[in-house]
Every structure is written in structure tokens, then in C-alpha cells.
Design a protein around this motif. Structure first.
Motif, PDB file in Angstrom:
ATOM      1  N   VAL A   1       0.845  -1.195   0.000  1.00  0.00           N
ATOM      2  CA  VAL A   1       0.000   0.000   0.000  1.00  0.00           C
ATOM      3  C   VAL A   1       0.883   1.250   0.000  1.00  0.00           C
ATOM      4  N   THR A   2       2.076   1.131   0.591  1.00  0.00           N
ATOM      5  CA  THR A   2       3.019   2.248   0.662  1.00  0.00           C
ATOM      6  C   THR A   2       3.381   2.791  -0.712  1.00  0.00           C
ATOM      7  N   LYS A   3       3.402   1.945  -1.728  1.00  0.00           N
ATOM      8  CA  LYS A   3       3.797   2.396  -3.062  1.00  0.00           C
ATOM      9  C   LYS A   3       2.919   3.545  -3.562  1.00  0.00           C
ATOM     10  N   GLY A   4       1.642   3.527  -3.197  1.00  0.00           N
ATOM     11  CA  GLY A   4       0.755   4.597  -3.631  1.00  0.00           C
ATOM     12  C   GLY A   4       1.137   5.949  -3.077  1.00  0.00           C
ATOM     13  N   TRP A   5       1.808   5.982  -1.928  1.00  0.00           N
ATOM     14  CA  TRP A   5       2.231   7.262  -1.354  1.00  0.00           C
ATOM     15  C   TRP A   5       3.353   7.862  -2.197  1.00  0.00           C
ATOM     16  N   LEU A   6       4.257   7.003  -2.665  1.00  0.00           N
ATOM     17  CA  LEU A   6       5.311   7.483  -3.551  1.00  0.00           C
ATOM     18  C   LEU A   6       4.725   7.989  -4.858  1.00  0.00           C
ATOM     19  N   ALA A   7       3.708   7.276  -5.363  1.00  0.00           N
ATOM     20  CA  ALA A   7       3.045   7.704  -6.595  1.00  0.00           C
ATOM     21  C   ALA A   7       2.424   9.080  -6.419  1.00  0.00           C
ATOM     22  N   ALA A   8       1.758   9.308  -5.287  1.00  0.00           N
ATOM     23  CA  ALA A   8       1.139  10.612  -5.030  1.00  0.00           C
ATOM     24  C   ALA A   8       2.193  11.709  -4.991  1.00  0.00           C
ATOM     25  N   LEU A   9       3.337  11.439  -4.367  1.00  0.00           N
ATOM     26  CA  LEU A   9       4.417  12.428  -4.322  1.00  0.00           C
ATOM     27  C   LEU A   9       4.966  12.703  -5.718  1.00  0.00           C
ATOM     28  N   ALA A  10       5.126  11.658  -6.519  1.00  0.00           N
ATOM     29  CA  ALA A  10       5.646  11.847  -7.875  1.00  0.00           C
ATOM     30  C   ALA A  10       4.689  12.681  -8.717  1.00  0.00           C
ATOM     31  N   HIS A  11       3.389  12.437  -8.597  1.00  0.00           N
ATOM     32  CA  HIS A  11       2.411  13.227  -9.350  1.00  0.00           C
ATOM     33  C   HIS A  11       2.493  14.699  -8.956  1.00  0.00           C
ATOM     34  N   ARG A  12       2.726  14.980  -7.698  1.00  0.00           N
ATOM     35  CA  ARG A  12       2.857  16.378  -7.269  1.00  0.00           C
ATOM     36  C   ARG A  12       4.063  17.037  -7.921  1.00  0.00           C
ATOM     37  N   LEU A  13       5.168  16.316  -7.979  1.00  0.00           N
ATOM     38  CA  LEU A  13       6.373  16.884  -8.583  1.00  0.00           C
ATOM     39  C   LEU A  13       6.203  17.084 -10.085  1.00  0.00           C
ATOM     40  N   VAL A  14       5.484  16.173 -10.718  1.00  0.00           N
ATOM     41  CA  VAL A  14       5.190  16.356 -12.149  1.00  0.00           C
ATOM     42  C   VAL A  14       4.313  17.580 -12.345  1.00  0.00           C
ATOM     43  N   ASP A  15       3.305  17.725 -11.513  1.00  0.00           N
ATOM     44  CA  ASP A  15       2.374  18.847 -11.649  1.00  0.00           C
ATOM     45  C   ASP A  15       3.062  20.195 -11.442  1.00  0.00           C
ATOM     46  N   ASN A  16       4.036  20.248 -10.542  1.00  0.00           N
ATOM     47  CA  ASN A  16       4.694  21.548 -10.313  1.00  0.00           C
ATOM     48  C   ASN A  16       5.926  21.768 -11.178  1.00  0.00           C
ATOM     49  N   GLY A  17       6.154  20.843 -12.113  1.00  0.00           N
ATOM     50  CA  GLY A  17       7.234  21.019 -13.079  1.00  0.00           C
ATOM     51  C   GLY A  17       8.607  20.584 -12.607  1.00  0.00           C
ATOM     52  N   SER A  18       8.692  19.972 -11.422  1.00  0.00           N
ATOM     53  CA  SER A  18       9.997  19.558 -10.903  1.00  0.00           C
ATOM     54  C   SER A  18      10.467  18.225 -11.465  1.00  0.00           C
ATOM     55  N   LEU A  19       9.535  17.436 -12.015  1.00  0.00           N
ATOM     56  CA  LEU A  19       9.855  16.098 -12.497  1.00  0.00           C
ATOM     57  C   LEU A  19       9.267  15.914 -13.878  1.00  0.00           C
ATOM     58  N   ASP A  20      10.105  15.514 -14.831  1.00  0.00           N
ATOM     59  CA  ASP A  20       9.702  15.308 -16.219  1.00  0.00           C
ATOM     60  C   ASP A  20       9.547  13.809 -16.474  1.00  0.00           C
ATOM     61  N   LEU A  21       8.357  13.382 -16.805  1.00  0.00           N
ATOM     62  CA  LEU A  21       8.093  11.957 -17.005  1.00  0.00           C
ATOM     63  C   LEU A  21       8.907  11.367 -18.148  1.00  0.00           C
ATOM     64  N   ASP A  22       9.194  12.170 -19.157  1.00  0.00           N
ATOM     65  CA  ASP A  22       9.911  11.658 -20.324  1.00  0.00           C
ATOM     66  C   ASP A  22      11.424  11.745 -20.186  1.00  0.00           C
ATOM     67  N   ALA A  23      11.888  12.317 -19.105  1.00  0.00           N
ATOM     68  CA  ALA A  23      13.334  12.450 -18.893  1.00  0.00           C
ATOM     69  C   ALA A  23      13.931  11.115 -18.472  1.00  0.00           C
ATOM     70  N   PRO A  24      15.181  10.876 -18.835  1.00  0.00           N
ATOM     71  CA  PRO A  24      15.849   9.672 -18.317  1.00  0.00           C
ATOM     72  C   PRO A  24      16.054   9.816 -16.811  1.00  0.00           C
ATOM     73  N   VAL A  25      15.971   8.707 -16.123  1.00  0.00           N
ATOM     74  CA  VAL A  25      16.198   8.730 -14.680  1.00  0.00           C
ATOM     75  C   VAL A  25      17.565   9.314 -14.353  1.00  0.00           C
ATOM     76  N   SER A  26      18.529   9.093 -15.223  1.00  0.00           N
ATOM     77  CA  SER A  26      19.894   9.577 -14.978  1.00  0.00           C
ATOM     78  C   SER A  26      19.980  11.106 -14.937  1.00  0.00           C
ATOM     79  N   ARG A  27      18.987  11.818 -15.470  1.00  0.00           N
ATOM     80  CA  ARG A  27      19.002  13.278 -15.348  1.00  0.00           C
ATOM     81  C   ARG A  27      18.972  13.693 -13.882  1.00  0.00           C
ATOM     82  N   TYR A  28      18.246  12.954 -13.075  1.00  0.00           N
ATOM     83  CA  TYR A  28      18.112  13.283 -11.662  1.00  0.00           C
ATOM     84  C   TYR A  28      19.059  12.456 -10.785  1.00  0.00           C
ATOM     85  N   TRP A  29      19.448  11.300 -11.283  1.00  0.00           N
ATOM     86  CA  TRP A  29      20.259  10.339 -10.524  1.00  0.00           C
ATOM     87  C   TRP A  29      21.415   9.915 -11.440  1.00  0.00           C
ATOM     88  N   PRO A  30      22.474  10.711 -11.520  1.00  0.00           N
ATOM     89  CA  PRO A  30      23.530  10.485 -12.523  1.00  0.00           C
ATOM     90  C   PRO A  30      24.191   9.111 -12.459  1.00  0.00           C
TER      91      PRO A  30
END
Length: 341
Positions: free
Chosen positions: A57-86
Motif C-alpha cells: 500500500v506504501t507504493k501509492g504514497w510514492l506515486a502521489a508524491l511523484a504526481h505532485r512533482l510532475v504537476d509543479n514542473g519539478s519532475l519530467d516523465l519523459d526524462a531519463p532517470v539519470s538526469r536526476y540520478w547520474p
């Protein structure tokens, strides 16, 4: 002992289904409708503020946080993960990571048992791992690795660990990744409720996913202090049913389209996922509405939102009934009654 606290008369049949199906151990059910709490009940040796480990059930909390970051422009869904985690080597996008398409549900090399409790050990190993399939070409449930993978992206973007983000950003009391010392006295001990249905022989990749590090399979591990204090955000969230219903009641306006649908290369059945959230599927049919989204947890806990009815649903239990496929019988009657209202 049975403690009815809040029960809107329209939802009495749901509460009766909860009461009849709960069995031994403790459990709680909370439902919001249109932003209003219509059910808040608990059973067994629990108090109003009891929390319990709700596993996936915990996974849904991470999903909610990720959606917030996408909505405020801090996280790009199409970006490679390495952009944020080199240090992350695999050619995986953020969307693929959230949708269980990354091909990283397990680690090949065996890890020491204590690695389970080390954020750096797990994220470093995952950053260097080679995907089990070409990312984006299929999907498979990232049973435990999802938490470290998504959690590390959230940490890199915000500068805060997952435990802190859940407590400060979701705005709902009694959602904890791990368990803080101040909540120890409110935590229900988990008890074995047996096995439901047939347990098919697991696929080799599933064995790796569930047994590496090997401490994942130690009997009673989720009752230990080491587990409770760690950050294992795919599996060791602690919550009350009230907190889960409140969280998902606030998410009913969210649109969660299907991103992964079909054969699951880990679960060996058909599953469906949106961005971070599970959608009702053959392996876990937790709602008759295919647009519902949320997450079940091993042993029986469940939380979801239904954007069409405005329902937020939270069910917690400490009597763990284990199955690899199908609805938990305790959900079925409650959910059936809910959708007849």
C-alpha cells in the motif's frame, strides 16, 4: 470487541460486511465520499489511533508524491532517470520507472542480509544493475525495488528522504515510511493468518525479487525493530485506515491512465498500472471500476480512490492472509456492498 464509530446509514451494509468478514486479529475500515468521512470503524484489540504495516500500500504514497512533482514542473516523465540520478546506468525514463517497465524488479547478485536496511546499499546496487528486459518493452511488478528506485528519484529532486516527504508533503497524519519511535505504542503486531488459494511455483525472477536480500524472507521480519525503523518504501509503510481513506479521498480528482497492461513478467498473470498506482486487474481485482487506482498490500490491507464516485477507501489488518493472486475475501464483500450503494 466491536467499535462502530462513524457509519453513515447509507453505508451500513458495507460496515456489516466488514464486521462479518474481519475474522480474528485487528482491522479497521475507513471510507470518504465527496470529501466527507462516511465510515470509520475498527475491530479487535485496536484503538482509534492504531497503525499497522500495510506493505505495498506504501507504493501509492510514492506515486502521489511523484504526481505532485510532475504537476509543479519539478519532475519530467519523459526524462531519463539519470538526469536526476547520474549514477543510474539503465536507459529508463521516469515514466517507465513509475509504470513497472524499467526491468529492475530484482538484483542478480546476492546481497548481505543487512543490506535490506541500508538505503545506500540498495540504491547503489540498483543504479548499477542491468535490466532483466529492455525498458519499455514490457512490464513486471517491482515488488520491493520500486520503493528504492522511485524513492531515490524523489530524494534527488527534492533533497528530502521519502520518510520526510510523506510526513510533510502529503498532509495526512499517521502515514509513516517505517515507524517512528513515538508511534511504537500504537503499532499493531502482525500475525499469520495463513494462505488463501493456490500458491503456484514462482518464476525465477520472482524468487530473486522476494528473496534478495535474504532477510526479506525471515519469518516475522516485519515485526522487528530493524524493519520498523528502516526506509523500505515499497513495503514498510505504517498507517491507519483513516489516513489511507483521507489520502485517497483527496486524490479522487486525479486522472491515472493505463501505462502498463497485460502479461506481468514477475507475477506471471495480467496486471495493470498507471504512473505509480496499481489499477484493478486480474491478479488483484480490488475494484469493479477500471478507472479506480490505488494499491493493495501483502496480507490484506488495501487503499484506493474511485474518481467516478468520489470514494476514498482504506482497509488495514494485522492478520496476514497470503495469496499470490486474486482478491482478498475480506475485501470482496465490502467492495461489493460499496458499489451497490
Amino acid at each position: 470487541m466491536w467499535f462502530p464509530m462513524i457509519c453513515d446509514p447509507a453505508f451500513r451494509s458495507v460496515v456489516e460486511a466488514f464486521r462479518e468478514g474481519v475474522g480474528d486479529g485487528g482491522a479497521a475500515l475507513s471510507i470518504t465520499a465527496g470529501g466527507r468521512t462516511v465510515v470509520d470503524v475498527w475491530h479487535g484489540d485496536w484503538e482509534r489511533d492504531t497503525v499497522v504495516n500495510v506493505f505495498s500500500v506504501t507504493k501509492g504514497w510514492l506515486a502521489a508524491l511523484a504526481h505532485r512533482l510532475v504537476d509543479n514542473g519539478s519532475l519530467d516523465l519523459d526524462a531519463p532517470v539519470s538526469r536526476y540520478w547520474p549514477e543510474f546506468r539503465a536507459p529508463v525514463t521516469v515514466a517507465q520507472l513509475l509504470s513497472h517497465q524499467a526491468g529492475l524488479p530484482a538484483l542478480r547478485a546476492g546481497l548481505p542480509a543487512e543490506s535490506l536496511y541500508s538505503w545506500d546499499a540498495m540504491t547503489s546496487a540498483l543504479a548499477a544493475e542491468t535490466p532483466w528486459w529492455e525498458p519499455g518493452t514490457g512490464h513486471g511488478y517491482h515488488v520491493v525495488t520500486f520503493g528504492w528506485l522511485v524513492g531515490e528519484v524523489l530524494r534527488r529532486v527534492t533533497g528530502e528522504d521519502v520518510r520526510t516527504l510523506v510526513e510533510t508533503e502529503l498532509g495526512v497524519p499517521d502515514l509513516f515510511v517505517g515507524l517512528p519511535e513515538h508511534a511504537d505504542s500504537r503499532a499493531a503486531e502482525l500475525v499469520n493468518g495463513g494462505v488463501a488459494g493456490d500458491m503456484p511455483i514462482p518464476l525465477p525472477i520472482a524468487v530473486k525479487a522476494l528473496a534478495n536480500p535474504p532477510s526479506l524472507l525471515v519469518p516475522g521480519v516485519a515485526n522487528t525493530l530493524a524493519w520498523r525503523r528502516a526506509q523500505i518504501p515499497a513495503a514498510n509503510g505504517h498507517a491507519s485506515a483513516r489516513a489511507l481513506a483521507s489520502l485517497y479521498g483527496g486524490l479522487t480528482g486525479l486522472d491515472v491512465p493505463v501505462r502498463s497492461d497485460g502479461h506481468d513478467q514477475v507475477m506471471n498473470g495480467n496486471t495493470r498500472f498507471g504512473l505509480g498506482f496499481m489499477l484493478p486487474n486480474e491478479v488483484r481485482p480490488f475494484s469493479p471500476n477500471p478507472r479506480a487506482f490505488g494499491h493493495p498490500g501483502a496480507g490484506g490491507s488495501l487503499a484506493f480512490a474511485d474518481p467516478d464516485t468520489g470514494i476514498g477507501f482504506g482497509y488495514t489488518t494485522n492478520r496476514l492472509v497470503i495469496s499470490t493472486s486474486g482478491a482478498d475475501a475480506r475485501w470482496t464483500t465490502m467492495v461489493d456492498e460499496l458499489y451497490q450503494i
